[in-house]
Design an enzyme around this catalytic site. Structure first.
Site, PDB file in Angstrom:
ATOM      1  N   SER A  51      49.383  16.466  -2.487  1.00  9.00           N
ATOM      2  CA  SER A  51      48.172  15.970  -1.804  1.00  9.00           C
ATOM      3  C   SER A  51      47.955  14.497  -2.153  1.00  9.00           C
ATOM      4  CB  SER A  51      46.958  16.788  -2.238  1.00  9.00           C
ATOM      5  OG  SER A  51      47.139  18.142  -1.926  1.00  9.00           O
ATOM      6  N   HIS A  66      51.642  23.766   0.300  1.00  8.74           N
ATOM      7  CA  HIS A  66      50.699  24.840  -0.048  1.00  8.74           C
ATOM      8  C   HIS A  66      50.837  25.988   0.955  1.00  8.74           C
ATOM      9  CE1 HIS A  66      48.033  21.399  -1.688  1.00  8.74           C
ATOM     10  NE2 HIS A  66      48.386  22.107  -2.744  1.00  8.74           N
ATOM     11  N   ARG A  79      56.939  23.225  -7.925  1.00  8.57           N
ATOM     12  CA  ARG A  79      57.841  22.292  -7.226  1.00  8.57           C
ATOM     13  C   ARG A  79      59.029  21.902  -8.088  1.00  8.57           C
ATOM     14  NH1 ARG A  79      53.039  18.422  -5.673  1.00  8.57           N
ATOM     15  NH2 ARG A  79      52.634  19.162  -7.762  1.00  8.57           N
ATOM     16  N   LYS A  83      39.669  15.626 -11.360  1.00  9.03           N
ATOM     17  CA  LYS A  83      40.055  14.852 -10.179  1.00  9.03           C
ATOM     18  C   LYS A  83      38.825  14.444  -9.380  1.00  9.03           C
ATOM     19  CE  LYS A  83      44.515  17.173  -9.543  1.00  9.03           C
ATOM     20  NZ  LYS A  83      45.317  18.091  -8.706  1.00  9.03           N
TER      21      LYS A  83
HETATM   22  O1  PNS Z   1      45.623  22.030  -6.941  1.00 14.26           O
HETATM   23  P1  PNS Z   1      45.407  21.810  -8.412  1.00 14.26           P
HETATM   24  O2  PNS Z   1      44.469  20.648  -8.662  1.00 14.26           O
HETATM   25  O3  PNS Z   1      46.689  21.697  -9.184  1.00 14.26           O
HETATM   26  O4  PNS Z   1      44.664  23.146  -8.938  1.00 14.26           O
HETATM   27  C1  PNS Z   1      44.273  23.251 -10.280  1.00 14.26           C
HETATM   28  C2  PNS Z   1      43.323  24.434 -10.441  1.00 14.26           C
HETATM   29  C3  PNS Z   1      42.138  24.305  -9.504  1.00 14.26           C
HETATM   30  C4  PNS Z   1      44.053  25.729 -10.125  1.00 14.26           C
HETATM   31  C5  PNS Z   1      42.870  24.434 -11.933  1.00 14.26           C
HETATM   32  O5  PNS Z   1      42.278  23.215 -12.224  1.00 14.26           O
HETATM   33  C6  PNS Z   1      41.902  25.560 -12.227  1.00 14.26           C
HETATM   34  O6  PNS Z   1      42.311  26.667 -12.478  1.00 14.26           O
HETATM   35  N1  PNS Z   1      40.580  25.251 -12.183  1.00 14.26           N
HETATM   36  C7  PNS Z   1      39.530  26.204 -12.408  1.00 14.26           C
HETATM   37  C8  PNS Z   1      38.812  25.949 -13.748  1.00 14.26           C
HETATM   38  C9  PNS Z   1      39.559  26.654 -14.874  1.00 14.26           C
HETATM   39  O7  PNS Z   1      39.644  27.864 -14.908  1.00 14.26           O
HETATM   40  N2  PNS Z   1      40.093  25.850 -15.792  1.00 14.26           N
HETATM   41  C10 PNS Z   1      40.873  26.336 -16.911  1.00 14.26           C
HETATM   42  C11 PNS Z   1      42.333  26.524 -16.510  1.00 14.26           C
HETATM   43  S1  PNS Z   1      43.302  27.056 -17.850  1.00 14.26           S
END
Ligand code: PNS
Length: 160
Positions: free
Chosen positions: A128, A17, A90, A41
């Site tokens: 993570s 990150h 990645r 999660k």
């Molecule tokens: O580190 P991660 O878990 O891959 O991050 C995922 C994250 C937090 C970027 C994604 O879950 C997100 O955008 N969450 C915010 C809620 C949202 O907008 N959801 C719709 C996405 S299309």
């Protein structure tokens, strides 16, 4: 001023990150590192802990601000006046989920563009999830995470 948003669960933040954040901070005037609550999660760390680790890890980057949000990414971006989301990619395995999120975010807010920074080869295998698994099985992750994260992981393990 050009502003980028680097969103993630950051549970916890890793060197992978940080590499993406550092590179984004070299391109944009300001980078918002935003810790999101991810309903899919179950996190090990609280949002406050994840923000604390991200803040310490980015302390040498003056144009990085750490924030948190438990709503929709595009609503947050709109609220903060950001129209570029920067994410790390990645491998092919990341692509499908990231592609879906980028498309959906564009449907929800056409003014927000998603850009990807390809991970460095040395971080290709980092996540993570795998870091937490190694720690709880007694392995050493000190070369994959910043020192503050290593300490916090050890504390979680000791308290579990
Ligand atoms: O580190 P991660 O878990 O891959 O991050 C995922 C994250 C937090 C970027 C994604 O879950 C997100 O955008 N969450 C915010 C809620 C949202 O907008 N959801 C719709 C996405 S299309």
């Amino acid at each position: 001023m050009s502003i980028a948003l680097c969103p993630g669960s950051f549970d916890p933040i890793t060197n992978g990150h940080l590499d993406v954040i550092r590179r984004a901070a070299g391109i944009f005037d300001k980078v918002l590192v935003t810790v999101f609550h991810n309903s899919r999660k179950t996190p090990l760390f609280t949002v406050a802990e994840r923000m604390q680790m991200a803040r310490e890890a980015c302390a040498d980057l003056p144009n990085v601000e750490v924030d948190s949000c438990d709503g929709l990414l595009v609503d947050y971006a709109r609220r903060r006046g950001v129209n570029v989301i920067v994410k790390g990619l990645r491998a092919v395995s990341d692509f499908e989920a990231e592609f879906q999120m980028a498309q959906m975010n564009r449907e929800l807010e056409p003014s927000v563009e998603t850009m990807f920074i390809m991970t460095r080869l040395e971080n290709l295998f980092l996540s993570s999830r795998i870091i937490k698994e190694i720690v709880f099985l007694g392995g050493d992750v000190s070369r994959f995470v910043p020192p503050v994260v290593n300490s916090m992981l050890q504390m979680k393990k000791a308290g579990s």
